[in-house]
Design an enzyme around this catalytic site. Structure first.
Site, PDB file in Angstrom:
ATOM      1  NE  ARG A  59     -48.946   3.041 -23.709  1.00 25.78           N
ATOM      2  CZ  ARG A  59     -49.430   2.361 -24.737  1.00 25.78           C
ATOM      3  NH1 ARG A  59     -49.732   1.112 -24.602  1.00 25.78           N
ATOM      4  NH2 ARG A  59     -49.593   2.919 -25.916  1.00 25.78           N
ATOM      5  CB  THR A  60     -50.866   9.033 -21.269  1.00 26.90           C
ATOM      6  OG1 THR A  60     -49.633   8.527 -21.775  1.00 26.90           O
ATOM      7  CG2 THR A  60     -50.598  10.253 -20.426  1.00 26.90           C
ATOM      8  CE  LYS A  87     -71.645  21.692 -31.535  1.00 30.76           C
ATOM      9  NZ  LYS A  87     -72.542  21.903 -30.403  1.00 30.76           N
ATOM     10  NE  ARG A 109     -50.988  12.497 -24.751  1.00 28.02           N
ATOM     11  CZ  ARG A 109     -50.460  11.287 -24.892  1.00 28.02           C
ATOM     12  NH1 ARG A 109     -50.878  10.490 -25.847  1.00 28.02           N
ATOM     13  NH2 ARG A 109     -49.508  10.869 -24.090  1.00 28.02           N
ATOM     14  CG  HIS A 137     -45.322  12.243 -22.119  1.00 27.11           C
ATOM     15  ND1 HIS A 137     -46.144  12.391 -21.022  1.00 27.11           N
ATOM     16  CD2 HIS A 137     -45.770  11.137 -22.772  1.00 27.11           C
ATOM     17  CE1 HIS A 137     -47.037  11.407 -21.027  1.00 27.11           C
ATOM     18  NE2 HIS A 137     -46.828  10.628 -22.068  1.00 27.11           N
TER      19      HIS A 137
HETATM   20  N1  ASP Z   1     -46.929   7.445 -25.620  1.00 31.20           N
HETATM   21  C1  ASP Z   1     -45.794   8.325 -25.799  1.00 31.20           C
HETATM   22  C2  ASP Z   1     -46.252   9.726 -26.154  1.00 31.20           C
HETATM   23  O1  ASP Z   1     -47.421  10.016 -26.100  1.00 31.20           O
HETATM   24  C3  ASP Z   1     -44.805   7.794 -26.772  1.00 31.20           C
HETATM   25  C4  ASP Z   1     -45.293   7.564 -28.185  1.00 31.20           C
HETATM   26  O2  ASP Z   1     -46.426   7.883 -28.526  1.00 31.20           O
HETATM   27  O3  ASP Z   1     -44.482   7.082 -28.966  1.00 31.20           O
HETATM   28  O4  ASP Z   1     -45.433  10.547 -26.459  1.00 31.20           O
END
Ligand code: ASP
Length: 301
Positions: A59-60, A87, A109, A137
């Site tokens: 999603r993100t 590497k 991320r 987040h």
């Molecule tokens: N998608 C959210 C996160 O990346 C929540 C989860 O993974 O539970 O933190």
């Protein structure tokens, strides 16, 4: 005119209340854009954004990418699986190379808490934290609150139960900061082993009846050093949201990915009480707003 004061979004701490007002007003404008047949504006056509995903995401990652495309930015997508990180290249070397290639903004991320802060310090360009370890987040927290407002709940009407693996949840990390900043009422529930540092209440039958928002977190197995819950079935029995217990007025939220039958049963997830997909929808507009506002600051307009 009041201005957006930050040039990064690493933490909810980066935002003043005024920034949050501007951000939400801008999100509303982008929602209108997303409702048009042509869901695109040329606002950032001269910016190049790198999406650095060192950890899995569905999603993100897609939400950020869509938001950038709808702002007409150029995009570089990087995932550690097919990069020189394999590497042995360090994170700093990777980002210094990107800077030399004149990247204007970074979305990052990483499984290590503090990575977004590190990247921000090392680059000096706008950085957005798309989730760092168990830390924060921020865009998820911001889009969740926006979703509740779009559902017609005013801040003072929200009475939220935060349920689950609070200790390992970066969503909880950002949400608690945001709710405290805006005086949103909430209470925490979860097994002591994964919610300990927040001294939550045990959940007994009927405990959730008075809350109008039930916010469920996933058990973050990938962030636990050892098994902290006896079994998923036991977790479901004690803390899972079951449709038969829901009150008609209760809204159910989850940042995704949901584990059906663990923190939430399928009937709840698919019910009209669930606003989980609304959260996903609002996410694109909210991320457009964050990127746009940071992009305007970067251009010095
Ligand atoms: N998608 C959210 C996160 O990346 C929540 C989860 O993974 O539970 O933190």
């Amino acid at each position: 005119m009041k201005t957006f004061n930050t040039n990064r979004l690493i933490s909810i701490d980066d935002l003043t209340k005024n920034d949050i007002d501007i951000l939400y007003a801008t999100t509303k404008e982008f929602l209108k854009v997303l409702a048009r047949p042509v869901k695109k504006v040329p606002a950032l056509k001269d910016l190049t954004i790198a999406n650095l995903f060192f950890e899995d995401s569905t999603r993100t990652r897609i939400s950020f990418e869509l938001a950038q495309k709808r702002l007409s930015a150029d995009i570089i997508n990087f995932s550690s699986g097919n990069s020189s990180v394999k590497k042995g290249e360090t994170l700093n070397d990777t980002i210094q190379n990107l800077i030399k290639m004149k990247i204007d903004m970074i979305v990052v991320r990483h499984k290590v808490s503090g990575t977004a802060h590190f990247v921000s310090k090392k680059t000096g360009i706008p950085v957005i934290n798309a989730g760092d370890g168990t830390n924060e987040h921020p865009t998820q927290a911001l889009l969740d609150l926006f979703t509740l407002w779009e559902r017609g709940l005013k801040s003072e009407e929200i009475n939220l139960a935060l349920i689950g693996d609070i200790q390992h949840s970066r969503v909880a990390g950002s949400s608690e900061k945001l709710w405290q900043k805006l005086n949103i009422r909430y209470k925490k529930f979860g097994p002591n082993t994964v919610a300990r540092r927040f001294s939550p209440g045990d959940r007994g039958s009927g405990d959730l009846d008075n809350f109008n928002v039930l916010y469920n977190l996933r058990i973050q197995k990938e962030r636990q050093e050892k098994e902290l819950i006896p079994s998923v079935q036991e977790y479901h029995n004690s803390f899972g949201i079951r449709f038969e217990d829901l009150k008609p007025h209760q809204l159910v939220m989850h940042p995704g990915p949901i584990n059906r039958g663990v923190e939430i049963d399928s009937q709840t997830a698919d019910s009209t009480n669930s606003i989980i997909l609304d959260q996903v929808e609002m996410g694109v507009a909210l991320r457009m707003a964050v990127i746009y506002l940071l992009g305007q600051n970067k251009k010095g307009i």
